[in-house]
Design a protein around this motif. Sequence first.
Motif, short mmCIF file in Angstrom:
data_model
loop_
_atom_site.label_atom_id
_atom_site.label_comp_id
_atom_site.label_asym_id
_atom_site.label_seq_id
_atom_site.Cartn_x
_atom_site.Cartn_y
_atom_site.Cartn_z
N HIS A 68 -63.20 -0.11 -9.19
CA HIS A 68 -64.26 -0.89 -8.38
C HIS A 68 -65.21 0.16 -7.62
O HIS A 68 -66.61 -0.21 -7.20
CB HIS A 68 -63.63 -1.60 -7.37
N LEU A 97 -67.13 -0.97 -12.63
CA LEU A 97 -67.82 -2.00 -12.13
C LEU A 97 -69.53 -1.36 -11.91
O LEU A 97 -69.70 -0.31 -11.83
CB LEU A 97 -67.58 -2.51 -10.86
N THR A 98 -70.48 -2.32 -12.42
CA THR A 98 -71.85 -1.85 -12.16
C THR A 98 -72.24 -1.92 -10.71
O THR A 98 -71.65 -2.34 -9.86
CB THR A 98 -72.70 -2.62 -13.05
N ASP A 101 -72.13 -5.34 -8.94
CA ASP A 101 -70.88 -5.76 -8.70
C ASP A 101 -70.26 -4.92 -7.61
O ASP A 101 -69.48 -5.58 -6.90
CB ASP A 101 -70.25 -5.69 -9.85
N ARG A 102 -70.73 -3.83 -7.12
CA ARG A 102 -70.14 -3.13 -6.10
C ARG A 102 -70.62 -3.36 -4.74
O ARG A 102 -70.12 -3.04 -3.70
CB ARG A 102 -70.23 -1.65 -6.44
N ARG A 111 -67.07 -11.51 -5.78
CA ARG A 111 -68.07 -10.83 -6.78
C ARG A 111 -67.55 -9.84 -7.90
O ARG A 111 -67.54 -9.61 -8.83
CB ARG A 111 -69.17 -10.10 -6.00
N TRP A 112 -66.43 -9.05 -7.05
CA TRP A 112 -65.69 -8.06 -7.89
C TRP A 112 -64.83 -8.79 -8.70
O TRP A 112 -64.37 -8.28 -9.89
CB TRP A 112 -64.69 -7.28 -6.59
N GLU A 114 -65.23 -11.68 -10.33
CA GLU A 114 -66.15 -12.03 -11.53
C GLU A 114 -66.54 -10.99 -12.40
O GLU A 114 -66.36 -10.88 -13.48
CB GLU A 114 -67.43 -12.73 -11.01
N GLY A 115 -66.92 -9.69 -11.77
CA GLY A 115 -67.14 -8.38 -12.40
C GLY A 115 -66.09 -8.28 -13.31
O GLY A 115 -66.09 -7.40 -14.46
N ARG A 116 -64.84 -8.05 -12.59
CA ARG A 116 -63.65 -7.25 -13.31
C ARG A 116 -63.24 -8.12 -14.49
O ARG A 116 -63.13 -7.83 -15.64
CB ARG A 116 -62.65 -7.51 -12.41
N ARG A 118 -65.37 -10.12 -16.36
CA ARG A 118 -66.39 -10.06 -17.29
C ARG A 118 -66.11 -8.64 -18.21
O ARG A 118 -66.16 -8.68 -19.60
CB ARG A 118 -67.85 -9.85 -16.64
N LEU A 119 -65.68 -7.50 -17.43
CA LEU A 119 -65.59 -6.31 -18.21
C LEU A 119 -64.34 -6.51 -18.98
O LEU A 119 -64.19 -5.97 -20.27
CB LEU A 119 -65.40 -5.20 -17.08
#
Length: 522
Positions: A68, A97-98, A101-102, A111-112, A114-116, A118-119
Motif C-alpha cells: 500500500h 497501489l497507484t 489509491d494511496r 479506497r485501499w 477497492e484498489g487492492r 482490483r490489482l
Amino acid sequence: MTPTASLHHRLDCLADAMARSMTGRGNRSPAVVLAAVSGGADSTFLLRMLHRALQDTACTVHVCHVDHGYRPDSAAEAASVKSLAARLNLPFHGLELTDPDRTPMRNRQARWREGRYRLLTETARRLAAPGQTAVIATGHHAGDQVETLLMNLIRGTHLSGLRGMEEWSSPAAQFQPTDVEVLLWRPLLAWTPDDIRSCLEAWNERWEEDRSNLDESHLRNRVRHRVVPQLAALRTNTVGFLANQMELWRPDIQALERIHADNLARSELFLPQPNMPRADQSVILRLTPLRKAPPWQQRGMLAQAVARLHRNRQLSAARLDELCRQLKTVDGSRGPRPWFGDLCWSVWHRPPTRVFDLPTNQDLLSLHRRGSMPFPVNVPRLPPDWRHAPIPLAGADLRLPGWTLSATPCEHPPSMSKMRDDPYPWIVYLDLTSLEAHGNSIRLEPAIPQLRLQPVGMQAGRKPIRHILRDDRIHVSLRADWPVVYAEGGDPVWVCGLRHAAAYAVREPGRPVLRLRWHPHP
C-alpha cells in the motif's frame, strides 16, 4: 487425543476441506489460486495450508503481495512474503497501489480495499488462460466475521448484515473479466485468530505484525481491541460462538433474500440499449410495485439493489427507511438525489414509451452511482465533446455513437397523412423551401433551453425548448445533450423525437420535402 494430535487432526481436516472445495466446483474447476498474503499471521497460515492442501491437485498456487506504500516498513513486509514464497517454491507477484489509491482521505480504508482487489483480480485474470477459472484466496477468519457483525450492528445494519462473509463469492462487477471467471475464496472462516497463531507457533513460523492494526481511529480496530475483549469476559470462546451463530442464521437470511430477489426481479426493468453500461452502475425498477409492497419487502428489495451495486458495506436500516419514506410521497420526476456514499436515486414520472421504446409508462426508480446515467435509454444523444457540423440540405448522413441522422430530399414524398401520422418518433418531414430561405444547410446541436418555437398543433405563441422537454416527460438527466436541429440562422426546427416547428412543417402536397431520420447502428 493429545493436544498435538488434536492440532494435526484439525489441520488434516482443513487441508482435506480445502482440497475438496477447490476440486468440487463442477465442470470448471479452478486452475489458478492466487493467495493474497500481507505477511501477517492470517495470510501466512493461509499460504502454508494452501501449499499443503493443493500440492497434489491440478491447481497452481501463486503468491501475491500488495504494497500500500503508506508505512515505512511496508518494503520489509513485501520482502518477508517473497522469502516465504521462495521457501515454498511458489511464484511470487509483488504489486503496488497507484498514487490515487494511496491518497489519504476520510474513507481511505475502502479506497485501499477497492484498489487492492482490483490489482488482485487483474493479476488472477492474467495468470489464467481464457475459459479457465482463477481464485483469489484471502485469510479472512472467524475473528473478521465477528468484527464485521459487531460493526454492522453498531452502524444499524439491515438483516443482510447479520450473515457476514461467505466462503465463496465474486469480486465487484467492475473487476470481473469476461474471458476468465474470477472467484473470491475465504477458506479460514471457521478458524479463530488464536487457533491460527497456535499453529504458526507450533511450526516456528514467523509473521509480520501490522502496526496499523493498533490504530483505533478505525472502527474495526476499536471493536477488536475494546468490544471483543469485553464480550470474552462474559462468555468463553466468544469469537467461535458468534461465528457459529452467524452460520446458523445464514440459511434463514438467505431464504428471505431469495424472496426479496424474486420481488426485485419482477419489478426490475432492463432498458433497451446497444451498449450496456457496467452492471454495477444502476438498477432500474418500476416504482408502483415497490410502493405497494409492505415495508419489510421494500427494504429487502432496495437492499438487494444496493448489493448489486456493491455498496452494501455502507447500507443501514436507517438509510433504507429514509429512502422508503421519500419514495412514498415523491410525485413527478426527481433526481439525481444523493442517498449515501456515491449512490443516488432518481425517479422518472411516466416516461413516454413511444419515444424511448419502453415496455411500460409506469414511474421508474433508478438507484445509480454518482456521475452515471440514471436511465441509460437507447436514444440519440450528443457526445460531451460534440462540435457543430453543418448538414447540407442536398442530403447527407451524420454519424453519432450508436445512431446516424440521415437528411434526404424526397423526390416522391409520402402522402400528407403519412407524413403527419408516421408512428416512428425519430423521423420528420420538413418543408425544404422554408429551410432554404435561411441557407443551404441545417445544424445539429444540444438543446438550448431558452430558445422558443411554435410546435405543430399549437395554435399561437412560441414554447421554450426546456418546456417541451419537461412537458414531454424527458428526464432531466437526458436534457443537456438532447439533439435539436436548427436552421442555418439558428432558428430551432426539430426537437428530435418530440416536436417540430410549425414554420417548417409541410402544409400542402407538392412542396419540396426534406426527410430527417434517425436510425440506430451497431
